[in-house]
Design a protein around this motif. Structure first.
Motif, short mmCIF file in Angstrom:
data_model
loop_
_atom_site.label_atom_id
_atom_site.label_comp_id
_atom_site.label_asym_id
_atom_site.label_seq_id
_atom_site.Cartn_x
_atom_site.Cartn_y
_atom_site.Cartn_z
N PRO A 203 0.84 -1.21 0.00
CA PRO A 203 0.00 0.00 0.00
C PRO A 203 0.87 1.25 0.00
O PRO A 203 1.95 1.28 0.60
N LYS A 204 0.39 2.29 -0.67
CA LYS A 204 1.13 3.55 -0.74
C LYS A 204 1.17 4.20 0.65
O LYS A 204 0.13 4.41 1.27
N ALA A 205 2.38 4.50 1.11
CA ALA A 205 2.53 5.03 2.46
C ALA A 205 1.93 6.43 2.55
O ALA A 205 2.15 7.27 1.67
N ALA A 206 1.17 6.69 3.60
CA ALA A 206 0.62 8.02 3.83
C ALA A 206 1.75 8.96 4.26
O ALA A 206 2.61 8.59 5.05
N LYS A 207 1.72 10.21 3.77
CA LYS A 207 2.76 11.17 4.09
C LYS A 207 2.13 12.49 4.51
O LYS A 207 1.25 13.01 3.82
N PHE A 208 2.57 13.01 5.64
CA PHE A 208 2.06 14.30 6.11
C PHE A 208 2.53 15.40 5.17
O PHE A 208 3.66 15.40 4.69
N ASP A 209 1.65 16.35 4.91
CA ASP A 209 1.96 17.46 4.01
C ASP A 209 2.71 18.54 4.79
O ASP A 209 2.12 19.51 5.27
N TYR A 210 4.02 18.36 4.91
CA TYR A 210 4.82 19.29 5.69
C TYR A 210 4.84 20.68 5.07
O TYR A 210 4.68 21.69 5.75
N GLU A 211 5.06 20.74 3.76
CA GLU A 211 5.11 22.04 3.08
C GLU A 211 3.77 22.77 3.19
O GLU A 211 3.73 23.99 3.33
N GLY A 212 2.69 22.00 3.13
CA GLY A 212 1.37 22.60 3.29
C GLY A 212 1.20 23.20 4.68
O GLY A 212 0.60 24.26 4.85
N PHE A 213 1.72 22.48 5.68
CA PHE A 213 1.66 23.00 7.06
C PHE A 213 2.42 24.31 7.17
O PHE A 213 1.92 25.29 7.74
N TYR A 214 3.65 24.35 6.62
CA TYR A 214 4.43 25.58 6.67
C TYR A 214 3.67 26.73 6.00
O TYR A 214 3.61 27.85 6.52
N HIS A 215 3.10 26.43 4.85
CA HIS A 215 2.38 27.45 4.10
C HIS A 215 1.22 28.02 4.92
O HIS A 215 1.01 29.23 4.98
N ASN A 216 0.45 27.13 5.55
CA ASN A 216 -0.72 27.57 6.30
C ASN A 216 -0.33 28.43 7.50
O ASN A 216 -0.98 29.43 7.81
N GLU A 217 0.74 28.01 8.20
CA GLU A 217 1.17 28.78 9.37
C GLU A 217 1.66 30.17 8.97
O GLU A 217 1.35 31.17 9.63
N LEU A 218 2.41 30.23 7.88
CA LEU A 218 2.89 31.54 7.41
C LEU A 218 1.75 32.39 6.89
O LEU A 218 1.72 33.62 7.07
N ASP A 219 0.78 31.74 6.25
CA ASP A 219 -0.37 32.46 5.73
C ASP A 219 -1.15 33.13 6.86
O ASP A 219 -1.64 34.25 6.72
N LYS A 220 -1.25 32.45 7.99
CA LYS A 220 -1.93 33.04 9.15
C LYS A 220 -1.21 34.31 9.59
O LYS A 220 -1.85 35.32 9.93
N LYS A 221 0.13 34.26 9.62
CA LYS A 221 0.91 35.44 10.04
C LYS A 221 0.72 36.59 9.07
O LYS A 221 0.64 37.75 9.48
N HIS A 222 0.66 36.27 7.78
CA HIS A 222 0.44 37.33 6.79
C HIS A 222 -0.95 37.94 6.94
O HIS A 222 -1.11 39.16 6.86
N LYS A 223 -1.95 37.10 7.17
CA LYS A 223 -3.33 37.59 7.23
C LYS A 223 -3.58 38.45 8.46
O LYS A 223 -4.34 39.42 8.39
N ASP A 224 -2.98 38.09 9.60
CA ASP A 224 -3.21 38.92 10.79
C ASP A 224 -2.17 40.04 10.92
O ASP A 224 -2.10 40.73 11.95
N LYS A 225 -1.36 40.21 9.89
CA LYS A 225 -0.39 41.30 9.78
C LYS A 225 0.71 41.22 10.83
O LYS A 225 1.35 42.23 11.16
#
Length: 554
Positions: free
Chosen positions: A71-93
């Protein structure tokens, strides 16, 4: 069938199975190759192969025999996590931008940006006294670097324990009138390691922490696993209520600061010492933004509160003497890098022996420790820099108040200018830099609460009148362009965190006029630059005399 023919038949079967199962390599890896020699004619091989080929393996049989695909191993989306955390910082200025600021030793507070001819004036450095460019400090560091090299060679217990570490710790202990001191790579590490170690080793320990304590203390308490009790900022009544609720025999640590660097408030040190005595607690005082800046020797606010006693060399029984653990930095007023703790010999030895943050960290370089020792000794002998810094702070605060620019009132050397919005604070900082050549960093969450964003200004002895006038004019222009609230506008709304609050008196500066040398003759002179200008001349002469004395002693 003869033996040789049986062998050939076996080879034919192997070949047939290899074809059915996708190649001989995988099959033979399991069964191995026959290594028999035969003189039997090779013509017999195609006969057996043909017979086997006439009975092909069906697809169903193949599926039953072949192992199912993994079976194809599940992989956490690390880059997506980084993107979301940084996006929060950008949105709240609150996303943090870093400017390329290169301080010039021969011109500080001037610096250059990416291009060497692109000059700016730095107004937010924590090198409060300009010791990062002090010629005695630089001379010591150059000499030590040439003799002992760039690095320490390892941790203190392996190869980083040397005369420079021991000499620096002796000087720090003398500065604070304590039995011993211990140097760390930073005061963040010193606070974290010390609180974590004590909190975890003292049985059932409770740590009481001021609500505005630095992140390093908060982290140390978290790492300790001890119970944490937060008391309201500088609120002795709230602290006592929380102390009274705890069992008398439980170990207790009260952790607090002398100067809170983002608002400039001063901790009620004597009152906290009284409560510690009453309820059987020990005191942990962070003097990071005060060492070098207050007191006759520059030991901090605890020393300054008994100014005359320490000036006369009588530390016994003073407020500083009552503090159990003092922490400080070598990276702000002393212009170098590193942190430390000071206290009783047994307490220091306990941290030295048990704290992973000390044991497993490479020692500071010899040149850095030698430079820091020189900086401390220089400031112990000479008050001129901190006196002049205080005068420049007064002059800037007065000039900003005259322009109705909202300075959060405080008795220290910090000048917090209230903006109240993260995006606008960032815009103001950018405009000051790009349009006026002034570097003042915006301060936002989590350093300060949301809605209390500000610019944090820190004058140094080098911020003479020319730079001060330029700063005030630039801030006034930016406030007009961005429509930022003035003090009178905050007052019309009832005031906020000390700005424009009716009936609230301006706190008296910690440095008194007498301590600054503002005698009656100077005070009667023209206000503002007149008085400051006279004292600047007096202090410059004193600086030269002390510099000559230090140079002769070296």
């Amino acid at each position: 069938m003869g033996k040789a023919l049986a062998v050939q038949s076996s080879r034919g079967l192997n070949a047939a199975l290899a074809g059915a199962y996708g190649g001989a390599r995988g099959y033979h890896a399991k069964v191995g190759r026959a290594k028999l020699h035969t003189s039997r004619p090779k013509e017999a091989q195609p006969v057996e192969f043909a017979r086997l080929r006439s009975e092909p393996v069906t697809r169903t049989q193949e599926q039953q025999t072949r192992p199912p695909p993994a079976p194809k191993a599940a992989k956490f989306d690390y880059e997506g996590f980084y993107h979301n955390e940084l996006d929060k910082k950008h949105k709240d200025k609150s996303y943090r931008y870093f400017n390329n600021i290169n301080r010039l030793a021969k011109e500080f507070p001037r610096a250059h940006m990416s291009a060497k001819d692109e000059r700016v004036t730095v107004w937010c450095s924590n090198d409060y006294l300009g010791m990062g460019r002090n010629p005695h400090v630089l001379k010591t560091m150059h000499e030590t670097l040439d003799m002992y090299g760039a690095g320490a060679g390892g941790t203190r217990n392996i190869s980083g324990h040397n005369q420079h570490a021991m000499g620096l710790e002796q000087t720090i202990a003398k500065l604070h009138s304590k039995e011993a001191a211990l140097v760390f790579s930073s005061c963040y590490v010193a606070n974290d390691a010390t609180l974590a170690t004590l909190g975890s080793k003292l049985p059932d320990c409770v740590i009481l922490s001021d609500s505005m304590n630095h992140a390093s203390m908060i982290q140390g308490i978290r790492h300790s696993g001890a119970k944490k009790v937060v008391f309201k900022h500088n609120d002795l009544a709230d602290l006592e209520a929380k102390l009274a609720s705890l069992p008398p025999g439980v170990p207790k640590i009260i952790a607090f600061e002398s100067v809170y660097s983002m608002c400039g408030s001063i901790g009620p040190i004597e009152g906290i010492c009284d409560l510690a005595d009453k309820y059987g607690a020990i005191t942990f005082l962070d003097e990071v933004h005060a060492v070098g800046m207050y007191g006759p020797q520059g030991a901090g606010v605890a020393e300054h509160l008994d100014y005359e006693a320490h000036a006369a060399g009588r530390p016994e029984g003073t407020i500083q003497d009552r503090i159990d653990i003092i922490t400080g930095t070598l990276g702000k007023a002393y212009g170098c890098v590193g942190g430390y703790i000071a206290g009783s010999a047994k307490m220091v030895d306990t941290i030295r022996s048990l704290a992973p943050g000390f044991i497993f960290t490479t020692s500071l370089p010899p040149a850095t420790m030698a430079g820091a020792k020189t900086a401390i000794e220089y400031q112990m002998a000479y008050q001129g820099d901190r006196r002049l810094q205080q005068l420049h702070t007064r002059a800037v605060k007065d000039a900003l108040n005259a322009k109705d620019i909202p300075v959060i009132p405080n008795p220290s050397h910090i000048i917090p200018v209230l903006v109240g919005n993260a995006e606008v604070a960032r815009q103001a900082s950018d405009m000051l830099l790009n349009d006026h050549g002034i570097y003042v960093q915006a301060i936002n969450y989590p350093t300060v609460p949301v809605g209390q964003e500000r610019l944090r200004i820190t004058p140094t002895p080098g911020h003479v009148r020319e730079y001060r006038d330029h700063l005030v004019q630039a801030l006034d222009s930016v406030w007009n362009q961005l429509g930022i609230k003035r003090t009178s506008e905050w007052a019309a709304q009832g005031g906020f965190i000390g700005v424009g609050e009716a009936g609230k008196e301006e706190p008296e500066p910690l440095w008194t006029d007498k301590q600054l040398g503002l005698d009656e003759v100077v005070k009667e002179m023209q206000a503002g630059q007149g008085a400051v200008g006279v004292l600047e001349t007096v202090l410059e002469n004193e600086r030269e005399q002390v510099a000559q004395a230090v140079s002769a002693a070296a």
